[in-house]
Design a protein around this motif. Sequence first.
Motif, PDB file in Angstrom:
ATOM      1  N   SER A 283      44.604  45.923  40.653  1.00 56.66           N
ATOM      2  CA  SER A 283      44.034  45.377  39.414  1.00 56.66           C
ATOM      3  C   SER A 283      42.932  44.372  39.722  1.00 56.66           C
ATOM      4  N   SER A 307      44.832  48.179  36.239  1.00 58.13           N
ATOM      5  CA  SER A 307      44.294  47.453  35.083  1.00 58.13           C
ATOM      6  C   SER A 307      43.127  46.562  35.494  1.00 58.13           C
ATOM      7  N   ASN A 309      39.843  47.129  35.509  1.00 56.90           N
ATOM      8  CA  ASN A 309      38.802  47.752  36.308  1.00 56.90           C
ATOM      9  C   ASN A 309      37.737  48.300  35.361  1.00 56.90           C
ATOM     10  N   ASN A 310      36.863  49.155  35.896  1.00 60.14           N
ATOM     11  CA  ASN A 310      35.804  49.760  35.081  1.00 60.14           C
ATOM     12  C   ASN A 310      35.941  51.279  35.042  1.00 60.14           C
ATOM     13  N   ILE A 311      37.141  51.770  35.050  1.00 61.88           N
ATOM     14  CA  ILE A 311      37.383  53.210  35.047  1.00 61.88           C
ATOM     15  C   ILE A 311      36.934  53.783  33.703  1.00 61.88           C
ATOM     16  N   ASN A 333      40.356  48.985  30.698  1.00 64.82           N
ATOM     17  CA  ASN A 333      39.352  49.813  31.352  1.00 64.82           C
ATOM     18  C   ASN A 333      38.402  50.351  30.292  1.00 64.82           C
ATOM     19  N   ASN A 357      41.272  50.113  25.781  1.00 66.28           N
ATOM     20  CA  ASN A 357      40.353  51.156  26.193  1.00 66.28           C
ATOM     21  C   ASN A 357      39.575  51.616  24.963  1.00 66.28           C
TER      22      ASN A 357
END
Length: 747
Positions: A283, A307, A309-311, A333, A357
């Motif tokens: 994370s 968790s 992140n920039n996914i 994300n 999200n």
Amino acid sequence: MRLQGLLLLVILASAEISDVDDSDSNDACYICKCSADKTNVDCSKRGLTGIPDGISEKVMRLNMSSNEISKIPQNLNKLHNLVELDLSNNRVSSIPEDALNNMTSLELLNLSQNDFNSWLNLNPNEFLQPATNLKILDLSHNKFYTMDNLANQELLISPSLETLILDNCKITSIRGRSPLSGLINIRVFKINSNPLSRIQGLVSPTLKSFYASNCLLSSINHNELSYLPSLVYLQLSNNNGLVLYSSSNTVMSNSLKYLDVSYCNIMQISLAGFPNLRRALISHNVVRFLESNNFINNSKLEYLDLSYNNIGSLKSDTFRGLGTLKYLDLSWNEIAHIPEDSLLEMPSLTQLKLRRNYLTRVGHLSSTSVSVLDMSYCEINTMGKDSLEGWQSLVDLDLSHNLLSYIPDSLSSNTLKYLNFNFNRISAVNNATFYMLPRLRGLGVIGNRFTTVWSRSYFDSNPYLERLDLMDNMWRCDCADSNMFDFYEFVTLEPNKKEESYNLICNSPVNLVGQTWLEACYFSWNPTDKKANADALIWFIVVMIVGLALCLTLINVIRRSMNRRLAGLQEERLRQVEEARDRLRQLRMRAEQEALCNAPDPRDLVAPPSYDEALSMPKLTTSCQSLCDERTGKKKRRKGRRKTKSSGDLLEETERNGDLSVGDDLELNEAPETQRRRRRRRPRNFGSHEIAELDQSPGVRRRRMSEYGMSGNESFTVVVEPVLERPLRPRNRRYSIDDDEPRESDF
């Protein structure tokens, strides 16, 4: 003998007291804090420079932290039973070789926050060897700067040490001969918060936990962890710029089970080098995408946290191979779409977090094991009526804080128990909305836009419903509607109470805004109570008036009785004052009478005349017993005198007696007849010399002359014969001769 015995006892007692005081002064517990059995001694923050004398040999835990100790005390060897020794936060800069001799029971040694700046000052190859049971050594917050080899010698040698702590020691590198090769039983190695940029040559067959968080690590060689065959726990969090995966560099460890690389700014991850990994925390990084079969080699992974992140997207085979994964956190994300079959690759997944999200729609996802699904704060505005059919084990669904405006009819789930629609934009439901949720236990619709009151029939197919959160909605209260009363009873009455009555607030009409349903519609739902309340109000007013009148009457009666009682008390007080005054008056009169009775006769107080006064006094013509006998008798007649005399006779008598000289010319005028008839005053009784003075005064002579009627040319001689008369009996009271008014002495 008794005195000597008492003195002996006093001397013995003083000797015993002095012995006790001496023993207390030599005892370490007089300075430090000891336990009841004296096995735990706390001498911290005492300003000591060494171990105090008198510490018992049976002590097992000794705390000497936060003192002024600059070298290891020499009397430390006597404490052979010592298990824990804390010398932290002192000024120790070196340790002799024999510092721990005879301390075979020592298990924990804390030397943190001292002044060590070189490993050579520790004598690291010798000083730990006598402590054959030492388990934990804490050298944190010192200044070693490096862990390089010492002329091809071992850095530390201890056959029993299991935990070595070197946090915040300014260490920048680990090079050369391994610092752990001399620790044949090492288990935990902590080197957190050091400016360490690279790990090289770290070899230990027994090391299980390695902590290197908050350092400056940028990379780890792909085979660096292979020299740690027993490594299970690896914590590398807060290392900015750390890279675990590249095309030519993949860190590998067959024994690693726990990996923490959070807060490291990792952009691309691959856990293929950790086939036995069970828990991975990745994370708070900058991972932008997940490739296909990214976790194909992590078949034993159970907990995965991705968790913060920039996914942005997932593929259907991204999670392939995660057959034992139970917890997946993808919250915070930028995921906009989840493939329908991507969750089927995780047959053991029970908790899925998709919070924060950009999932605008709840698609037709499928999962055979997920029981808890969190899709809150995802900006979802559409939900298909078959969106829950693929969740075969779903129990808890959180869709709060989204943009849903309606709930589709016939949502179907045979396992769903808790459904959260809080803080959406839903405005209406109907009989078919929850019809296909037979196991529903809790429903939350807080903060939505419902205006029309629901009906009890909406939940006919939900026999297990236990909780219904309806607060913070815009309910319109129509008290004449029987459905509102029926639904109110369904929600708030026991035994199947689902909501608190104070959470149901009216938002319209205007006259009922802010009131609860019960407050707004009570009299409409209970009209008999309204009539009864009106009659009760009238009776209450009547009773209050009667009660007030009775109270006023009672107050007046009490006031009158009090006034009468006060008047009686005032009269009684005045009567008592008058009686007291009468008693005082009687006492004063009695005292005055007693004073008069005991007072001496005023005549006895008159001093006798002097010799000169006696010569000037007139001579008595007759013999008498006293001067009083001459004039005080009323019945005695003067002998040898006439009652009246003419002026000639008076003059002759005066001349004969020699009281008046011949040469004196006196003008004696006869008094008128009225004056001669005036009754003579009764002469007062005075003393002899006083009578003489009064009778010889000019005024008396002139008055006598006028009484006898003498002319001014005639001269005569007046013979004054004082009449002295002794009273026949003693008189206690004296009355005035002139008038009948009482004198002061009469009282």
